[in-house]
Design a protein around this motif. Structure first.
Motif, PDB file in Angstrom:
ATOM      1  N   GLN A   1     -15.364 -79.897  98.217  1.00  0.00           N
ATOM      2  CA  GLN A   1     -15.077 -79.961  96.770  1.00  0.00           C
ATOM      3  C   GLN A   1     -16.350 -79.762  95.698  1.00  0.00           C
ATOM      4  OE1 GLN A   1     -12.772 -83.690  96.393  1.00  0.00           O
ATOM      5  NE2 GLN A   1     -10.979 -82.675  95.962  1.00  0.00           N
ATOM      6  N   GLU A   2     -17.619 -80.258  96.338  1.00  0.00           N
ATOM      7  CA  GLU A   2     -18.671 -80.244  95.619  1.00  0.00           C
ATOM      8  C   GLU A   2     -19.308 -78.952  95.862  1.00  0.00           C
ATOM      9  OE1 GLU A   2     -20.547 -83.798  97.180  1.00  0.00           O
ATOM     10  OE2 GLU A   2     -19.361 -85.064  96.102  1.00  0.00           O
ATOM     11  N   THR A   3     -19.048 -78.182  96.583  1.00  0.00           N
ATOM     12  CA  THR A   3     -19.637 -76.743  97.042  1.00  0.00           C
ATOM     13  C   THR A   3     -19.308 -75.964  95.837  1.00  0.00           C
ATOM     14  OG1 THR A   3     -17.793 -75.875  98.091  1.00  0.00           O
ATOM     15  CG2 THR A   3     -19.494 -77.115  99.402  1.00  0.00           C
ATOM     16  N   PRO A   4     -20.235 -74.732  95.474  1.00  0.00           N
ATOM     17  CA  PRO A   4     -19.898 -73.941  94.475  1.00  0.00           C
ATOM     18  C   PRO A   4     -18.344 -73.084  94.752  1.00  0.00           C
ATOM     19  CG  PRO A   4     -21.957 -73.669  95.418  1.00  0.00           C
ATOM     20  CD  PRO A   4     -21.446 -74.462  96.253  1.00  0.00           C
ATOM     21  N   TRP A   5     -17.789 -73.035  95.948  1.00  0.00           N
ATOM     22  CA  TRP A   5     -16.619 -72.440  96.062  1.00  0.00           C
ATOM     23  C   TRP A   5     -15.432 -73.340  95.683  1.00  0.00           C
ATOM     24  CZ3 TRP A   5     -21.073 -71.543  98.992  1.00  0.00           C
ATOM     25  CH2 TRP A   5     -21.019 -72.414 100.024  1.00  0.00           C
ATOM     26  N   GLY A   6     -15.803 -74.786  96.207  1.00  0.00           N
ATOM     27  CA  GLY A   6     -14.682 -75.704  95.981  1.00  0.00           C
ATOM     28  C   GLY A   6     -14.617 -76.030  94.346  1.00  0.00           C
ATOM     29  N   ARG A   7     -15.868 -75.960  93.780  1.00  0.00           N
ATOM     30  CA  ARG A   7     -15.746 -76.163  92.274  1.00  0.00           C
ATOM     31  C   ARG A   7     -15.179 -75.005  91.801  1.00  0.00           C
ATOM     32  NH1 ARG A   7     -21.638 -76.012  91.311  1.00  0.00           N
ATOM     33  NH2 ARG A   7     -21.195 -76.202  89.076  1.00  0.00           N
ATOM     34  N   LEU A   8     -15.265 -73.767  92.211  1.00  0.00           N
ATOM     35  CA  LEU A   8     -14.619 -72.613  91.434  1.00  0.00           C
ATOM     36  C   LEU A   8     -13.283 -72.832  91.510  1.00  0.00           C
ATOM     37  CD1 LEU A   8     -16.721 -69.502  92.787  1.00  0.00           C
ATOM     38  CD2 LEU A   8     -16.147 -70.174  90.432  1.00  0.00           C
ATOM     39  N   ARG A   9     -12.622 -73.199  92.693  1.00  0.00           N
ATOM     40  CA  ARG A   9     -11.115 -73.466  92.757  1.00  0.00           C
ATOM     41  C   ARG A   9     -10.750 -74.270  91.820  1.00  0.00           C
ATOM     42  NH1 ARG A   9      -8.432 -77.045  97.494  1.00  0.00           N
ATOM     43  NH2 ARG A   9      -7.268 -78.158  95.573  1.00  0.00           N
ATOM     44  N   TYR A  10     -11.401 -75.428  91.542  1.00  0.00           N
ATOM     45  CA  TYR A  10     -10.828 -76.571  90.263  1.00  0.00           C
ATOM     46  C   TYR A  10     -10.934 -75.950  89.251  1.00  0.00           C
ATOM     47  CZ  TYR A  10      -9.885 -79.823  94.238  1.00  0.00           C
ATOM     48  OH  TYR A  10      -9.387 -80.533  95.509  1.00  0.00           O
ATOM     49  N   GLU A  11     -12.277 -75.383  88.667  1.00  0.00           N
ATOM     50  CA  GLU A  11     -12.519 -74.849  87.618  1.00  0.00           C
ATOM     51  C   GLU A  11     -11.421 -73.818  87.086  1.00  0.00           C
ATOM     52  OE1 GLU A  11     -14.397 -75.805  85.084  1.00  0.00           O
ATOM     53  OE2 GLU A  11     -15.615 -77.236  86.525  1.00  0.00           O
ATOM     54  N   GLN A  12     -11.168 -72.974  88.086  1.00  0.00           N
ATOM     55  CA  GLN A  12     -10.293 -71.935  87.713  1.00  0.00           C
ATOM     56  C   GLN A  12      -8.895 -72.209  87.533  1.00  0.00           C
ATOM     57  OE1 GLN A  12     -11.640 -68.498  90.633  1.00  0.00           O
ATOM     58  NE2 GLN A  12     -10.583 -67.520  88.844  1.00  0.00           N
ATOM     59  N   ALA A  13      -8.395 -73.159  88.503  1.00  0.00           N
ATOM     60  CA  ALA A  13      -6.996 -73.581  88.362  1.00  0.00           C
ATOM     61  C   ALA A  13      -6.741 -74.213  87.086  1.00  0.00           C
ATOM     62  CB  ALA A  13      -6.534 -74.838  89.638  1.00  0.00           C
ATOM     63  N   PHE A  14      -7.732 -74.965  86.726  1.00  0.00           N
ATOM     64  CA  PHE A  14      -7.593 -75.688  85.404  1.00  0.00           C
ATOM     65  C   PHE A  14      -7.637 -74.760  84.296  1.00  0.00           C
ATOM     66  CE2 PHE A  14      -8.860 -78.140  81.650  1.00  0.00           C
ATOM     67  CZ  PHE A  14      -7.916 -79.344  81.633  1.00  0.00           C
ATOM     68  N   SER A  15      -8.533 -73.711  84.214  1.00  0.00           N
ATOM     69  CA  SER A  15      -8.522 -72.785  83.075  1.00  0.00           C
ATOM     70  C   SER A  15      -7.102 -72.114  83.180  1.00  0.00           C
ATOM     71  CB  SER A  15      -9.685 -71.632  83.622  1.00  0.00           C
ATOM     72  OG  SER A  15      -9.712 -70.569  82.443  1.00  0.00           O
ATOM     73  N   ASN A  16      -6.396 -71.653  84.270  1.00  0.00           N
ATOM     74  CA  ASN A  16      -5.409 -71.047  84.317  1.00  0.00           C
ATOM     75  C   ASN A  16      -4.300 -71.982  83.648  1.00  0.00           C
ATOM     76  OD1 ASN A  16      -6.438 -69.066  85.610  1.00  0.00           O
ATOM     77  ND2 ASN A  16      -5.684 -69.491  87.798  1.00  0.00           N
ATOM     78  N   LEU A  17      -4.268 -73.180  84.021  1.00  0.00           N
ATOM     79  CA  LEU A  17      -3.269 -73.994  83.587  1.00  0.00           C
ATOM     80  C   LEU A  17      -3.235 -74.484  82.057  1.00  0.00           C
ATOM     81  CD1 LEU A  17      -0.837 -76.241  84.258  1.00  0.00           C
ATOM     82  CD2 LEU A  17      -2.731 -77.795  84.878  1.00  0.00           C
ATOM     83  N   ALA A  18      -4.655 -74.277  81.567  1.00  0.00           N
ATOM     84  CA  ALA A  18      -4.970 -74.683  80.165  1.00  0.00           C
ATOM     85  C   ALA A  18      -4.166 -73.679  79.249  1.00  0.00           C
ATOM     86  CB  ALA A  18      -6.176 -74.646  80.046  1.00  0.00           C
ATOM     87  N   ARG A  19      -3.827 -72.505  79.707  1.00  0.00           N
ATOM     88  CA  ARG A  19      -3.340 -71.302  79.116  1.00  0.00           C
ATOM     89  C   ARG A  19      -1.844 -71.899  78.705  1.00  0.00           C
ATOM     90  NH1 ARG A  19      -5.058 -65.403  81.331  1.00  0.00           N
ATOM     91  NH2 ARG A  19      -6.886 -66.066  82.337  1.00  0.00           N
ATOM     92  N   HIS A  20      -1.403 -72.681  79.382  1.00  0.00           N
ATOM     93  CA  HIS A  20       0.122 -72.981  79.269  1.00  0.00           C
ATOM     94  C   HIS A  20       0.433 -74.241  78.712  1.00  0.00           C
ATOM     95  CE1 HIS A  20       1.242 -69.404  81.670  1.00  0.00           C
ATOM     96  NE2 HIS A  20       0.195 -69.620  82.203  1.00  0.00           N
ATOM     97  N   LEU A  21      -0.578 -75.196  78.708  1.00  0.00           N
ATOM     98  CA  LEU A  21      -0.613 -76.504  78.478  1.00  0.00           C
ATOM     99  C   LEU A  21      -0.130 -76.737  76.847  1.00  0.00           C
ATOM    100  CD1 LEU A  21      -3.629 -78.437  80.069  1.00  0.00           C
ATOM    101  CD2 LEU A  21      -1.353 -78.657  80.673  1.00  0.00           C
ATOM    102  N   PRO A  22       0.967 -77.550  76.614  1.00  0.00           N
ATOM    103  CA  PRO A  22       1.378 -77.722  75.154  1.00  0.00           C
ATOM    104  C   PRO A  22       0.287 -78.569  74.578  1.00  0.00           C
ATOM    105  CG  PRO A  22       2.515 -79.273  76.704  1.00  0.00           C
ATOM    106  CD  PRO A  22       1.711 -78.243  77.511  1.00  0.00           C
ATOM    107  N   ASP A  23       0.378 -78.360  73.184  1.00  0.00           N
ATOM    108  CA  ASP A  23      -0.844 -79.011  72.296  1.00  0.00           C
ATOM    109  C   ASP A  23      -0.053 -80.347  72.132  1.00  0.00           C
ATOM    110  OD1 ASP A  23      -2.970 -79.402  70.777  1.00  0.00           O
ATOM    111  OD2 ASP A  23      -2.058 -78.430  68.867  1.00  0.00           O
ATOM    112  N   ARG A  24      -0.220 -81.238  72.786  1.00  0.00           N
ATOM    113  CA  ARG A  24       0.362 -82.530  72.735  1.00  0.00           C
ATOM    114  C   ARG A  24       0.190 -83.300  74.142  1.00  0.00           C
ATOM    115  NH1 ARG A  24       5.362 -83.249  75.593  1.00  0.00           N
ATOM    116  NH2 ARG A  24       6.391 -81.351  75.952  1.00  0.00           N
ATOM    117  N   ARG A  25       0.318 -84.615  74.358  1.00  0.00           N
ATOM    118  CA  ARG A  25       0.005 -85.427  75.398  1.00  0.00           C
ATOM    119  C   ARG A  25       1.234 -85.124  76.301  1.00  0.00           C
ATOM    120  NH1 ARG A  25      -3.161 -91.104  73.629  1.00  0.00           N
ATOM    121  NH2 ARG A  25      -4.815 -90.030  73.106  1.00  0.00           N
TER     122      ARG A  25
END
Length: 382
Positions: free
Chosen positions: A36-60
């Motif tokens: 998870q701490e390697t660059p390729w591991g970090r890319l996986r988490y960063e990208q997955a969150f970025s993709n998900l953020a496009r769909h997250l509602p503006d609320r908790r």
């Protein structure tokens, strides 16, 4: 093979893991954390969150992280204000999640459950969630359709399901381009068997199309597909990826191609995000209410003076998005923005064509027309 653990015995309606297999995730937690701490591991988490953020509602929202491991996704969502329930069978991973949450100061927004994701409804007492994550889990489950169906039952109407899994289509290309191992590339073309580099577990890989089928079969809307690590795994120079400036550029490039074909199709992971429809409402009626009347005059002006909207759509240009439902490399089918009937699909060749008689050979024309007979409601275009 000696020393390896195979997954996926099925008893009754729920798949069971072979004795001892679950402990692999405990025993290899340190190796997984290092990954998870390697660059390729970090890319996986960063990208997955970025993709998900496009769909997250503006609320908790309430999130279920099924197979959430040591909590990287969970803590990031909790830091954004959401409440996350982490479900996992690995006690060491859940301990790591609690420690990570405490360090981030979000322990009040993270709840850990040591339970089997294949029976979440009984384990979580029929709770409902706004988002369900199933990241890097599908490949280890013998009956993913059953698991996805169970998890959909825990989603509220309009909720999101996010599924991240290794893409078997990437492996032959990576073997050939990154490692120059052409024999291995040929072998991987003809087998679904893969081995986890971290856990040493063998699994039968599944394609994105197969998992889309499971999602649709569970009653979800057709998912939006993204690619994760479309570029990184084709770069042989791992040392360069440790350079912060190079990593930042690589992340920007990865995010730029995450939703563009053909790049996303060969990415190391496929990422599917789907919404749960309101089962009490007729979907055709919903579509009729959402239908936007076509601006004929404006369309004629755009066609005569602007770029080809099909070429721009296929290039991934912002503002020309359409929902793709078919792609064989030569033709693409996508939903009409101004449908005369629900589900109206347009089928086009990938290359730019302006005149059917002049720009298509008879064979190309017949191939395009043949797709109309395979897909009811499809209209050839260009």
């Amino acid at each position: 093979m000696p020393g390896r653990v195979r997954l996926g015995h099925v008893h009754g309606q729920h798949c069971r893991w072979e004795a001892g297999a679950l402990s692999e995730f405990d025993r290899h937690l340190d190796e997984f954390t290092s990954y998870q701490e390697t660059p390729w591991g970090r890319l996986r988490y960063e990208q997955a969150f970025s993709n998900l953020a496009r769909h997250l509602p503006d609320r908790r929202v309430r999130v279920l992280d099924a197979g959430g491991g040591n909590g990287i996704d969970a803590v990031r969502l909790a830091r954004a204000g959401h409440h996350v329930t982490v479900l996992d069978t690995s006690s060491r991973s859940l301990d790591a999640t609690r420690a990570r949450a405490a360090q981030a100061g979000v322990e009040d927004r993270i709840e850990c459950h040591a339970a089997d994701i294949r029976q979440p409804a009984s384990d979580l007492r029929d709770r409902l969630y706004d988002i369900v994550l199933l990241h890097n889990v599908v490949q280890y489950i013998a009956e993913p359709a059953l698991v996805i169906g169970e998890l959909v039952g825990l989603l509220s109407t309009g909720g999101l399901m996010s599924i991240l899994a290794p893409n078997p289509l990437c492996d032959p290309l990576a073997a050939a381009v990154r490692r120059s191992d052409l024999d291995e590339a040929l072998r991987l073309l003809d087998t679904r068997q893969r081995e986890s580099a971290v856990y040493g577990l063998e699994y039968a890989s599944r394609t994105a199309d197969e998992v889309v089928g499971y999602v649709l079969g569970a009653g979800m809307n057709r998912p939006r597909r993204y690619g994760v690590r479309a570029v990184c795994d084709l770069i042989a120079d791992d040392e360069a990826k440790h350079d912060p400036a190079f990593f930042d550029k690589l992340l920007r490039l990865e995010n730029a191609v995450a939703d563009r074909r053909p790049y996303l199709e060969g990415a190391r992971f496929f990422h599917l995000i789907a919404t749960k429809p309101d089962a009490s409402t007729d979907q055709a009626a919903q579509m009729r209410r959402r239908r936007v009347p076509m601006d004929t005059a404006g369309y004629e002006t755009r066609v005569r003076t602007g770029p080809c909207f099909i070429c721009e759509f296929l290039a991934g240009t912002t503002g020309f998005e359409h929902e793709t439902v078919y792609d064989d490399g030569e033709h693409v089918g996508f939903l009409n923005k101004y449908p005369t009937l629900p589900g109206y699909v347009l089928m086009v060749p990938r290359r730019h064509v302006e005149d059917v008689a002049r720009d298509l050979t008879p064979q190309e024309y017949l191939r395009l027309q043949s797709l109309s007979t395979q897909w009811p409601g499809v209209s050839p275009k260009r």
